[in-house]
Design a protein around this motif. Structure first.
Motif, PDB file in Angstrom:
ATOM      1  N   ASP A   1     -43.290   7.363  -4.006  1.00 49.71           N
ATOM      2  CA  ASP A   1     -44.246   7.395  -2.881  1.00 49.71           C
ATOM      3  C   ASP A   1     -45.684   7.464  -3.407  1.00 49.71           C
ATOM      4  N   ALA A   2     -45.908   8.374  -4.364  1.00 50.98           N
ATOM      5  CA  ALA A   2     -47.274   8.560  -4.874  1.00 50.98           C
ATOM      6  C   ALA A   2     -47.754   7.308  -5.605  1.00 50.98           C
ATOM      7  N   LEU A   3     -46.888   6.720  -6.402  1.00 53.27           N
ATOM      8  CA  LEU A   3     -47.266   5.529  -7.178  1.00 53.27           C
ATOM      9  C   LEU A   3     -47.547   4.353  -6.233  1.00 53.27           C
ATOM     10  N   GLN A   4     -46.683   4.223  -5.215  1.00 53.89           N
ATOM     11  CA  GLN A   4     -46.859   3.099  -4.279  1.00 53.89           C
ATOM     12  C   GLN A   4     -48.137   3.274  -3.461  1.00 53.89           C
ATOM     13  N   ALA A   5     -48.369   4.512  -3.000  1.00 52.96           N
ATOM     14  CA  ALA A   5     -49.571   4.773  -2.189  1.00 52.96           C
ATOM     15  C   ALA A   5     -50.840   4.501  -2.999  1.00 52.96           C
ATOM     16  N   ALA A   6     -50.758   4.727  -4.305  1.00 53.94           N
ATOM     17  CA  ALA A   6     -51.937   4.508  -5.157  1.00 53.94           C
ATOM     18  C   ALA A   6     -52.077   3.041  -5.568  1.00 53.94           C
ATOM     19  N   GLY A   7     -51.109   2.222  -5.173  1.00 56.36           N
ATOM     20  CA  GLY A   7     -51.181   0.783  -5.485  1.00 56.36           C
ATOM     21  C   GLY A   7     -50.919   0.459  -6.949  1.00 56.36           C
ATOM     22  N   VAL A   8     -50.172   1.326  -7.630  1.00 52.68           N
ATOM     23  CA  VAL A   8     -49.954   1.064  -9.066  1.00 52.68           C
ATOM     24  C   VAL A   8     -48.534   0.549  -9.374  1.00 52.68           C
ATOM     25  N   LEU A   9     -47.786   0.189  -8.320  1.00 51.68           N
ATOM     26  CA  LEU A   9     -46.493  -0.475  -8.544  1.00 51.68           C
ATOM     27  C   LEU A   9     -46.707  -1.975  -8.359  1.00 51.68           C
ATOM     28  N   SER A  10     -46.196  -2.778  -9.279  1.00 53.02           N
ATOM     29  CA  SER A  10     -46.424  -4.230  -9.205  1.00 53.02           C
ATOM     30  C   SER A  10     -45.478  -4.861  -8.179  1.00 53.02           C
ATOM     31  N   GLN A  11     -45.742  -6.112  -7.833  1.00 58.93           N
ATOM     32  CA  GLN A  11     -44.766  -6.879  -7.060  1.00 58.93           C
ATOM     33  C   GLN A  11     -43.479  -6.937  -7.869  1.00 58.93           C
ATOM     34  N   ASN A  12     -42.332  -6.910  -7.224  1.00 65.00           N
ATOM     35  CA  ASN A  12     -41.003  -6.964  -7.876  1.00 65.00           C
ATOM     36  C   ASN A  12     -40.710  -5.749  -8.752  1.00 65.00           C
ATOM     37  N   CYS A  13     -41.472  -4.689  -8.539  1.00 68.23           N
ATOM     38  CA  CYS A  13     -41.258  -3.484  -9.357  1.00 68.23           C
ATOM     39  C   CYS A  13     -39.847  -2.932  -9.135  1.00 68.23           C
TER      40      CYS A  13
END
Ligand code: NAD
Length: 394
Positions: free
Chosen positions: A206-218
């Protein structure tokens, strides 16, 4: 100082820096010998990166896939008169090797369950990697402090609903006796789920996604063990099994949330191996000693690095991943084959203190246990003066 193993029960309280470094080098050599991984991720976050399956995952990503890796672990650094933990020395050796190979590596040594650690990791990703394309969740811990309330939860290894009585091997004295473990209370079950269940994995994603640091297709993956009849009463169908069931719930929830990234979350079922976490589980050492004998005789013995190599190749980055009907990756299929399990079950009742070394591969178990702490590694002179200190490089 001269560093010899100091074993107390199921734990070794010291570690050998050069022995740990040699273990890491050996895993790197294994990974390189397997050749480059196809479609491997390039920026990888490993939570629980310093020992066991997490370390093997970091090595596989870096030296099999050429990935930049960010790791989180909880390890004690050495002092002049006291050894650091094996995970500290492993991480130091990993950093040396990554640097030599021109790969980015950064490690946070702190409490992965805390909000502060999540923030530090996110800041570092933004600064150095921009995004990550794989998040490995490989924490094993007896306790967790809730980041919101500060409450400390403790996990227990107990059966559920009934007393569990079984043969147990004391790996120190080599005495075999019967152990009886009382069933867990509802509170103990709930606490174990809090520590080893999926809540913290979800908080991380949740935290990583909210911060926009997960790539497409992660992708993200969390590790579990299922086992079979012999281990079910104390693992699969016990408190830790309940916690692991919660990973399945978390994987479903994360898959929903990661849809916008075309991402995926899976639980991966791995085989039983000797790690600091597994040696603390009652009956596991005896089960492992028998399993090693059967699987070595069958030519199918594997440790952490072999398992994770297959996880990447045959599941995570395969067009036809081996999955079960609960959408979990399966890399435990050799251990759980009916042939292996029936052999283990046949040996189990026959083992006595007198025939332990013939009926089981206890020697192999013990050797692997000591190797976790850098002892018994070929080429290391254990009688030589050794400094417990290593240059801080992470
Ligand atoms: P391990 O004890 O070798 O590694 C645990 C890792 O977690 C270490 O890197 C440690 O530093 C880190 N860690 C612990 N508490 C932490 C904290 N508060 N903050 C940051 N890092 C912390 O364990 P392992 O056996 O490799 O287990 C990893 C996962 O694999 C677990 O989920 C375990 O259930 C699962 N698994 C283990 C086995 C087995 O036989 N060992 C089999 C299947 C699955």
């Amino acid at each position: 100082m001269i560093i010899k193993p100091k074993v107390r029960g199921f734990i070794c309280t010291n570690a050998h820096p050069q022995g740990c470094a040699a273990n890491v080098q050996e895993q790197i050599a294994f990974t390189k010998a397997k050749g480059p991984l196809v479609d491997a991720p390039k920026k990888v976050l490993v939570l629980g990166c310093s020992t066991g399956f997490g370390l093997a995952s970091r090595i596989t990503a870096a030296f099999g896939g050429g990935a930049d890796t960010l790791g989180v672990c909880f390890e004690k650094p050495p002092t002049e008169d006291k050894c650091g933990t094996a995970g500290y020395y492993n991480t130091s050796a990993f950093h040396d090797a990554a640097k030599a190979a021109g790969l980015y590596a950064h490690t946070f040594n702190g409490d992965a369950f805390s909000d502060a650690c999540k923030t530090q990791v996110i800041d570092e990703i933004k600064k150095s990697l921009s995004q990550v394309d794989l998040v490995i969740y490989s924490l094993a811990s007896p306790r967790r402090t809730d980041p919101k309330t500060g409450e400390v939860f403790m996990s227990v290894l107990k059966p559920i609903n009934q007393v569990y009585t079984s043969k147990n091997l004391n790996t120190d004295t080599l005495k075999i006796s019967e152990v009886s473990i009382e069933p867990a209370t509802d509170l103990e079950i709930a606490q174990t789920v809090k520590v080893m269940g999926g809540e913290d994995w979800e908080l991380w994603i949740d935290a990583l996604q909210a911060a926009g640091v997960l790539s497409q297709n992660c992708k993200t993956v969390a590790y579990t063990y299922l086992g079979d009849k012999l281990t079910w009463p104390i693992y699969g169908k016990a408190t830790i099994g309940k916690a692991k069931e919660d990973l399945d719930r978390a994987a479903k929830a994360l898959n929903e949330k990661m849809k916008s990234l075309n991402g995926s979350a899976n639980v991966a079922v791995l085989k039983a191996v000797v790690t600091q976490a597994s040696s603390a589980i009652p009956i596991m050492p005896l089960y492992l000693a028998i399993l090693f004998k059967v699987m070595k005789e069958g030519g199918t013995h594997e440790g952490c690095i072999e398992q994770i190599q297959r996880l990447f190749k045959e599941c995570l980055y395969s067009a036809n991943p081996r999955k079960d009907n609960a959408d979990r990756f399966r890399v435990d299929e050799l251990e759980l084959s009916p042939e292996v399990q029936s052999k283990v079950e046949a040996i189990w009742p026959e083992v006595t203190e007198e025939n332990l070394l013939e009926t089981t591969d206890f020697k192999g178990y013990k050797d692997e246990f000591l190797r976790l702490f850098g002892f018994g590694v070929k080429g290391i002179d254990y009688d030589a003066e050794t400094s417990s200190l290593v240059k801080t490089n992470f």
